[in-house]
Each structure stands twice: as structure tokens, then as C-alpha cells.
Design a protein around this motif. Structure first.
Motif, PDB file in Angstrom:
ATOM      1  N   SER A 248       0.830  -1.201   0.000  1.00 50.67           N
ATOM      2  CA  SER A 248       0.000   0.000   0.000  1.00 50.67           C
ATOM      3  C   SER A 248       0.868   1.257   0.000  1.00 50.67           C
ATOM      4  O   SER A 248       1.811   1.377   0.781  1.00 50.67           O
ATOM      5  N   THR A 249       0.525   2.205  -0.864  1.00 52.17           N
ATOM      6  CA  THR A 249       1.227   3.493  -0.893  1.00 52.17           C
ATOM      7  C   THR A 249       1.021   4.256   0.408  1.00 52.17           C
ATOM      8  O   THR A 249       1.935   4.930   0.910  1.00 52.17           O
ATOM      9  N   VAL A 250      -0.181   4.143   0.988  1.00 49.22           N
ATOM     10  CA  VAL A 250      -0.486   4.842   2.238  1.00 49.22           C
ATOM     11  C   VAL A 250       0.443   4.372   3.358  1.00 49.22           C
ATOM     12  O   VAL A 250       0.958   5.186   4.142  1.00 49.22           O
ATOM     13  N   ILE A 251       0.684   3.064   3.434  1.00 47.06           N
ATOM     14  CA  ILE A 251       1.552   2.529   4.486  1.00 47.06           C
ATOM     15  C   ILE A 251       2.982   3.025   4.294  1.00 47.06           C
ATOM     16  O   ILE A 251       3.677   3.382   5.263  1.00 47.06           O
ATOM     17  N   TRP A 252       3.442   3.074   3.049  1.00 50.50           N
ATOM     18  CA  TRP A 252       4.773   3.612   2.786  1.00 50.50           C
ATOM     19  C   TRP A 252       4.862   5.085   3.218  1.00 50.50           C
ATOM     20  O   TRP A 252       5.857   5.515   3.821  1.00 50.50           O
ATOM     21  N   GLN A 253       3.834   5.860   2.904  1.00 51.66           N
ATOM     22  CA  GLN A 253       3.836   7.272   3.267  1.00 51.66           C
ATOM     23  C   GLN A 253       3.843   7.458   4.787  1.00 51.66           C
ATOM     24  O   GLN A 253       4.578   8.288   5.336  1.00 51.66           O
ATOM     25  N   LEU A 254       3.007   6.690   5.472  1.00 48.22           N
ATOM     26  CA  LEU A 254       2.943   6.791   6.931  1.00 48.22           C
ATOM     27  C   LEU A 254       4.253   6.341   7.574  1.00 48.22           C
ATOM     28  O   LEU A 254       4.688   6.915   8.576  1.00 48.22           O
ATOM     29  N   THR A 255       4.878   5.331   6.999  1.00 49.17           N
ATOM     30  CA  THR A 255       6.174   4.880   7.516  1.00 49.17           C
ATOM     31  C   THR A 255       7.208   5.988   7.377  1.00 49.17           C
ATOM     32  O   THR A 255       8.033   6.217   8.275  1.00 49.17           O
ATOM     33  N   GLY A 256       7.161   6.700   6.238  1.00 46.25           N
ATOM     34  CA  GLY A 256       8.070   7.828   6.045  1.00 46.25           C
ATOM     35  C   GLY A 256       7.820   8.934   7.057  1.00 46.25           C
ATOM     36  O   GLY A 256       8.767   9.524   7.602  1.00 46.25           O
ATOM     37  N   VAL A 257       6.549   9.219   7.324  1.00 49.08           N
ATOM     38  CA  VAL A 257       6.204  10.245   8.321  1.00 49.08           C
ATOM     39  C   VAL A 257       6.704   9.834   9.698  1.00 49.08           C
ATOM     40  O   VAL A 257       7.265  10.646  10.450  1.00 49.08           O
ATOM     41  N   SER A 258       6.523   8.553  10.038  1.00 46.81           N
ATOM     42  CA  SER A 258       6.985   8.059  11.336  1.00 46.81           C
ATOM     43  C   SER A 258       8.502   8.173  11.450  1.00 46.81           C
ATOM     44  O   SER A 258       9.028   8.626  12.478  1.00 46.81           O
ATOM     45  N   LEU A 259       9.206   7.779  10.393  1.00 42.47           N
ATOM     46  CA  LEU A 259      10.663   7.867  10.401  1.00 42.47           C
ATOM     47  C   LEU A 259      11.125   9.314  10.551  1.00 42.47           C
ATOM     48  O   LEU A 259      12.057   9.617  11.318  1.00 42.47           O
ATOM     49  N   LEU A 260      10.467  10.234   9.832  1.00 41.75           N
ATOM     50  CA  LEU A 260      10.790  11.653   9.950  1.00 41.75           C
ATOM     51  C   LEU A 260      10.590  12.140  11.386  1.00 41.75           C
ATOM     52  O   LEU A 260      11.411  12.884  11.929  1.00 41.75           O
ATOM     53  N   GLY A 261       9.500  11.694  12.005  1.00 42.40           N
ATOM     54  CA  GLY A 261       9.228  12.087  13.382  1.00 42.40           C
ATOM     55  C   GLY A 261      10.311  11.637  14.335  1.00 42.40           C
ATOM     56  O   GLY A 261      10.774  12.412  15.191  1.00 42.40           O
ATOM     57  N   PHE A 262      10.761  10.399  14.190  1.00 42.96           N
ATOM     58  CA  PHE A 262      11.800   9.887  15.082  1.00 42.96           C
ATOM     59  C   PHE A 262      13.145  10.585  14.820  1.00 42.96           C
ATOM     60  O   PHE A 262      13.942  10.774  15.749  1.00 42.96           O
ATOM     61  N   ILE A 263      13.405  10.967  13.568  1.00 45.59           N
ATOM     62  CA  ILE A 263      14.618  11.733  13.270  1.00 45.59           C
ATOM     63  C   ILE A 263      14.561  13.092  13.964  1.00 45.59           C
ATOM     64  O   ILE A 263      15.548  13.559  14.541  1.00 45.59           O
ATOM     65  N   MET A 264      13.394  13.733  13.939  1.00 50.64           N
ATOM     66  CA  MET A 264      13.222  15.024  14.601  1.00 50.64           C
ATOM     67  C   MET A 264      13.448  14.897  16.105  1.00 50.64           C
ATOM     68  O   MET A 264      14.069  15.761  16.739  1.00 50.64           O
ATOM     69  N   ILE A 265      12.942  13.808  16.694  1.00 49.72           N
ATOM     70  CA  ILE A 265      13.178  13.578  18.124  1.00 49.72           C
ATOM     71  C   ILE A 265      14.673  13.445  18.386  1.00 49.72           C
ATOM     72  O   ILE A 265      15.210  14.007  19.353  1.00 49.72           O
ATOM     73  N   GLY A 266      15.359  12.694  17.512  1.00 53.82           N
ATOM     74  CA  GLY A 266      16.795  12.499  17.678  1.00 53.82           C
ATOM     75  C   GLY A 266      17.575  13.796  17.573  1.00 53.82           C
ATOM     76  O   GLY A 266      18.501  14.048  18.360  1.00 53.82           O
ATOM     77  N   VAL A 267      17.197  14.653  16.610  1.00 54.27           N
ATOM     78  CA  VAL A 267      17.872  15.953  16.464  1.00 54.27           C
ATOM     79  C   VAL A 267      17.643  16.804  17.708  1.00 54.27           C
ATOM     80  O   VAL A 267      18.552  17.482  18.205  1.00 54.27           O
ATOM     81  N   GLY A 268      16.426  16.757  18.230  1.00 58.63           N
ATOM     82  CA  GLY A 268      16.122  17.504  19.446  1.00 58.63           C
ATOM     83  C   GLY A 268      16.944  17.041  20.635  1.00 58.63           C
ATOM     84  O   GLY A 268      17.346  17.858  21.481  1.00 58.63           O
ATOM     85  N   GLN A 269      17.226  15.735  20.687  1.00 64.21           N
ATOM     86  CA  GLN A 269      18.053  15.209  21.778  1.00 64.21           C
ATOM     87  C   GLN A 269      19.453  15.816  21.754  1.00 64.21           C
ATOM     88  O   GLN A 269      20.080  16.015  22.791  1.00 64.21           O
TER      89      GLN A 269
END
Length: 531
Positions: A248-269
Motif C-alpha cells: 500500500s502506498t499509504v503505508i509507505w507514506q505513513l512509515t516515512g512520516v513516522s521515520l521523519l518524526g523519530f529523526i526530529m526527536i533524535g535531532v532535538g536530543q
């Protein structure tokens, strides 16, 4: 032991001993009661819909798989807000923050009770999760601020009782309200409780100053990252099966959003002056073990509180009230053991107690893998009592392990991560158990069908008897085939529930060795709240 309490609010501020007398007065206990009621209401609403889900799904037009979102959306919102509560307390002040949370929680509860569609229900549940989640860790803050050290074990035990009893009382209260009134009152019941909570907060919590400058210096990358990362991850887990996962394209997109979110958390750390969540604590082996165990504990607590009512409703034909009584059994050991908590925490090795709790949890799930189509509520009595005993051993003592395994100034962050880990485990557990159940149900259904041969003498005899029972002819044959498929689907569903419990057993056993990494509590240690 000094009576002074240090509140970590960015700048260290020491409250002298006279501010916290050796014995708390009535207003202090009213504040503690407010914290307990708030956390009870928040944890209660995690599962209050579980036994009523079949009824709610039917009235708002949701399928069984979509109905899991009614529970999961609340947990996702709680997971996001719990680590943010320390920051929000500093911004608005404890009393003002809790008053806003209590009033909004009540309003969102009314919205859920008035829902006529799945979308409206989920929006209301998300709002409940954000505001209710804020009241869980703040209960410990109230205990630390309003009670002297000698009385904090009582407050901590009271908090532990609410966290354990809330999820198991939810199905019982929700079921009773659904059977005697309607499912809407499972949400409307929060209105009088919310009014009482507001009164207690006004009386029992002193006023505090807002620090709006915290909004400017906040770790906004971490805040936004948590919303995107955790929110999208849970949607992927929940919708992955229906969307054929990465087809599913939607699952790929959501996975990308999730990965981006965790990267943002890491940068904030790395770059934030004060990260919204201090993930560096996970580098501490003892605390990492606590966090891993809390994930599994949440999965077992919330997963079984969802699976058991579903089994009793779909297989045993129990109503919401009957299913709620069975779920409530796991809370009985918590009520019985709570008075002994201060004694056990100071005299028994933490690792022994938590290890025993994990054994009880694994055994309770393993004993439930032999369910049949004839199983009823009585078959869950022993396992629910075992499960409740395991939960109280793990929950209460892992909370203390989370606080004691980090530096005093990090105790609040440790408690926040522990609570977030428990709810994250519950969210992941609900999603994975629902997915596993759907897949295994389909697998077992077609496996059973593949073993039924039309040239089998016994099958021919049974079919003949059934056709005659339904009146013979084409109509009788069609009715017989429908009856056969219904029996196959029922047995396949039971086997799928058994697979859920076996999966829980295996995961508990795999994670249990983490108990060995827990740090023993210091000699003479007394239970305390995070502050």
C-alpha cells in the motif's frame, strides 16, 4: 532523610522543610485525592469501552477491525502527551494545567457519548487521551509536592492502585452501564467525576505561576516529532493488515512520516537545551531493562483486557456486563496486595518480585491457549487472578525501579518514560493482537475447510442428517452449508484467540531475562514518588 523536596523545573528551586510538614494536612490529602481520581479516570477510560465495543460498533457503523481504533486512538494520544506533561506543568503551573485537563477531558467525554459516527468517536477519544494522559504522571508530582517523605509510600500505593484498577474496572463499569442504560453513559459517567475533580483541584492544589518563556525555549522538534513518529507508527500497525502492508502506498507514506518524526526527536536530543524527552536515560542498562519490561507489561495488560471481552462476546455470547466481571477479576489481587507494598519494597529483592510477576503473567497466558468453543467465563477465573497478581508485582515495583535506577534529578523523566512505555506497549499490543487474530482466523478457517472431504463417510452422514433437519431439498442443502461454515468459522476464531495468548506467552518469556539487569533497591529504601 531530609524533608526538603527539590522540584526540577529547569532552574533548581529548593522548598525548605517547613513547606512540607511531617504530617500532611487535610488540603494536602485532598490534592492527593484529586491526583488519584484524575489518574483513575484516565486509566479507566482506556478500557471502559472494551466490553461495549460490539454494541458501539453496531450503532456507529464500524467493523470489528475499525472498532479497535476506539481503544487504540486513546492510547496513542496518551503516549504522546505523557512525556510532555513535565514541560506543560512548567508552562502553565500545576493547578492551572490540571484544571484545563480535567475540564477538557469532561468535554471530550460528552462528545464521545454524543457520537453518531466512527470519525466523531475517534476525535473524541483522541481528545480524551490527550487530556486524560496529562493526569497520570502529574498524580506522582502531587504526591511528591504535597506529602512528607514519611507519608509518600501511602500516596504511591494509592497511585499504583488507580493505575492497575482503572483498566480492569473499565470493562465492568462500561458493561454495567451498557446493559442497564446505554453505552453512551460509559462516557457521560465522567461528567460528575470531572466536576468533583475540579473542586478538589481548586481546594487541594496551591496556585502556581505560569512560565510562558518555556514556550520559546521548548524542544519543538521533539514535540512535533513525537506526534508524527508515534502517531504514524501506530496507524501503520493498526492499518497495515487491511492495507496489505507495504503493498500500500499509504503505508509507505505513513512509515516515512513516522521515520521523519523519530529523526526530529533524535535531532532535538542533540541540539535542544532541554529535550522534551530525555532518551539518553535509555543508555542506562538498568533503566533500559525497566523500559523494555514496561512495554511488555502494557501489551499484556491492555491486550488481555481487549481480547477476553471479545472472546466472551463472540464465542460465549456474553453481554458487556458479564464480560466486564471476568476482566475485573484481575484487579482483585491488586486490591489485596496494595497494603503490603511499602513492606515488600523495603524487604524483598526487586528482581525476585518482578521476576515472579513475569512468571505469573506468562503462566496465565499459557493456560489460556487451550480455549474451546465451549469455554465460558469460568475458564478465565484462575488465569485472571494469576494475571492480576503478576501485574501488581510488576507494575508497582517497576515504577520504583524506574525512579531508583536514574539520578534524583532525572526521576521525573524516568517515571514519564516508564508510563509512556507502558501505554506504548499497550497500543502496539492491541494493534498486533488484532492483526494476528484476523490473519490466523482466516488461516485456520481455510485449513479446517481443506480437511473436510465430500467422500468422507462420516461427513456424508452428517450432511444427510442436517439436510433432513432443515427440510430437505435445495433450501435444506443451502442451510446445511451455511451451518457448516458457521461452525468452521467459530472453531477457527477460537483457534485464533488461542494464537493470541500463545504469542503473549512467547513474548513474555523472551523479555523476562531483562529482570536480571534491574538494579536492586538500596538497603532501607522506602517507596517514593517521582518529583
Amino acid at each position: 532523610m531530609s524533608a526538603a523536596i527539590t522540584i526540577d523545573d529547569g532552574d533548581r528551586e529548593t522548598i525548605p522543610p517547613p513547606a512540607v510538614p511531617q504530617k500532611a494536612d487535610l488540603t494536602a490529602w485532598l490534592g492527593v485525592a484529586a491526583g488519584a481520581i484524575g489518574s483513575l479516570m484516565a486509566t479507566l477510560d482506556i478500557s471502559i469501552v472494551n466490553s461495549s465495543l460490539p454494541t458501539i460498533q453496531g450503532e456507529i457503523g464500524a467493523s470489528a477491525s475499525e472498532g479497535t481504533w476506539i481503544a487504540t486512538s486513546y492510547l496513542v494520544a496518551e503516549i504522546i502527551i505523557i512525556p510532555l506533561t513535565g514541560w506543560l506543568e512548567r508552562v502553565f503551573g500545576l493547578r492551572r494545567f490540571l484544571l484545563m485537563a480535567a475540564i477538557l477531558f469532561t468535554a471530550f467525554s460528552i462528545a464521545c457519548g454524543l457520537s453518531t459516527s466512527l470519525t466523531m468517536m475517534i476525535l473524541g477519544r483522541v481528545g480524551q487521551g490527550f487530556t486524560g494522559g496529562a493526569m497520570i504522571p502529574t498524580a506522582l508530582t502531587i504526591i511528591a509536592m504535597r506529602l512528607p517523605p514519611s507519608q509518600q509510600p501511602i500516596g504511591t500505593a494509592l497511585f499504583g492502585a488507580t493505575v492497575i484498577m482503572g483498566p480492569v474496572m473499565g470493562p465492568l463499569i462500561g458493561g454495567w452501564l451498557t446493559e442497564n442504560f446505554s453505552w453512551h453513559y460509559a462516557f457521560f459517567v465522567n461528567v460528575p467525576i470531572g466536576i468533583l475533580l475540579v473542586i478538589l483541584l481548586l481546594v487541594g492544589i496551591p496556585k502556581g505561576k505560569m512560565k510562558l518563556d518555556e514556550l520559546v525555549n521548548a524542544d519543538w522538534l521533539g514535540v512535533v516529532g513525537m506526534v508524527l513518529g508515534l502517531g504514524a507508527l501506530t496507524v501503520v500497525l493498526e492499518e497495515g493488515h487491511r492495507e496489505q502492508w507495504f503493498e500500500s502506498t499509504v503505508i509507505w507514506q505513513l512509515t516515512g512520516v513516522s521515520l521523519l518524526g523519530f529523526i526530529m526527536i533524535g535531532v532535538g536530543q542533540v541540539y535542544a537545551k532541554r529535550p522534551v524527552v530525555k532518551l539518553a536515560l535509555l543508555r542506562n542498562r538498568a533503566f533500559a531493562a525497566v523500559f523494555g519490561l514496561s512495554l511488555i507489561l502494557g501489551g499484556v495488560m491492555f491486550g488481555t483486557a481487549y481480547v477476553i471481552p471479545q472472546f466472551l462476546a463472540s464465542v460465549a455470547d456474553y453481554n458487556a456486563m458479564q464480560a466486564g466481571r471476568i476482566v475485573f477479576l484481575s484487579g482483585v489481587p491488586a486490591l489485596m496486595m496494595m497494603p503490603f507494598f511499602p513492606l515488600l519494597v523495603s524487604r524483598v529483592d526487586l528482581r525476585l518480585i518482578v521476576g515472579t510477576g513475569m512468571v505469573f503473567l506468562a503462566l496465565s497466558c499459557y493456560l489460556d491457549v487451550t480455549l474451546t468453543a465451549q469455554s465460558r467465563g469460568g475458564d478465565f477465573v484462575v488465569t485472571q487472578l494469576l494475571r492480576g497478581l503478576g501485574q501488581v508485582f510488576c507494575m508497582m515495583f517497576l515504577n520504583q525501579a524506574a525512579i531508583s535506577s536514574v539520578a534524583p534529578e532525572d526521576a521525573g523523566d524516568g517515571a514519564g518514560l516508564f508510563n509512556a512505555g507502558r501505554n506504548l506497549g499497550g497500543s502496539i499490543g492491541l494493534a498486533l493482537l488484532a492483526t494476528l487474530q484476523d490473519e490466523r482466523w482466516e488461516f485456520h478457517r481455510w485449513t479446517i475447510h481443506s480437511t473436510l472431504f465430500s467422500n468422507d463417510i462420516r461427513m456424508q452422514d452428517w450432511l444427510g442428517q442436517q439436510v433432513m433437519t432443515y427440510g430437505g431439498g435445495p433450501d435444506g442443502l443451502a442451510a446445511t452449508i451455511r451451518s457448516l461454515d458457521a461452525m468452521v468459522m467459530r472453531d477457527a476464531l477460537v483457534m485464533a484467540f488461542n494464537d493470541d495468548f500463545m504469542a503473549l506467552t512467547i513474548v513474555i518469556l523472551i523479555v523476562s531475562p531483562l529482570v536480571l539487569f534491574l538494579r536492586p533497591l538500596p538497603k532501607g529504601y522506602h517507596a517514593k514518588a517521582a518529583h
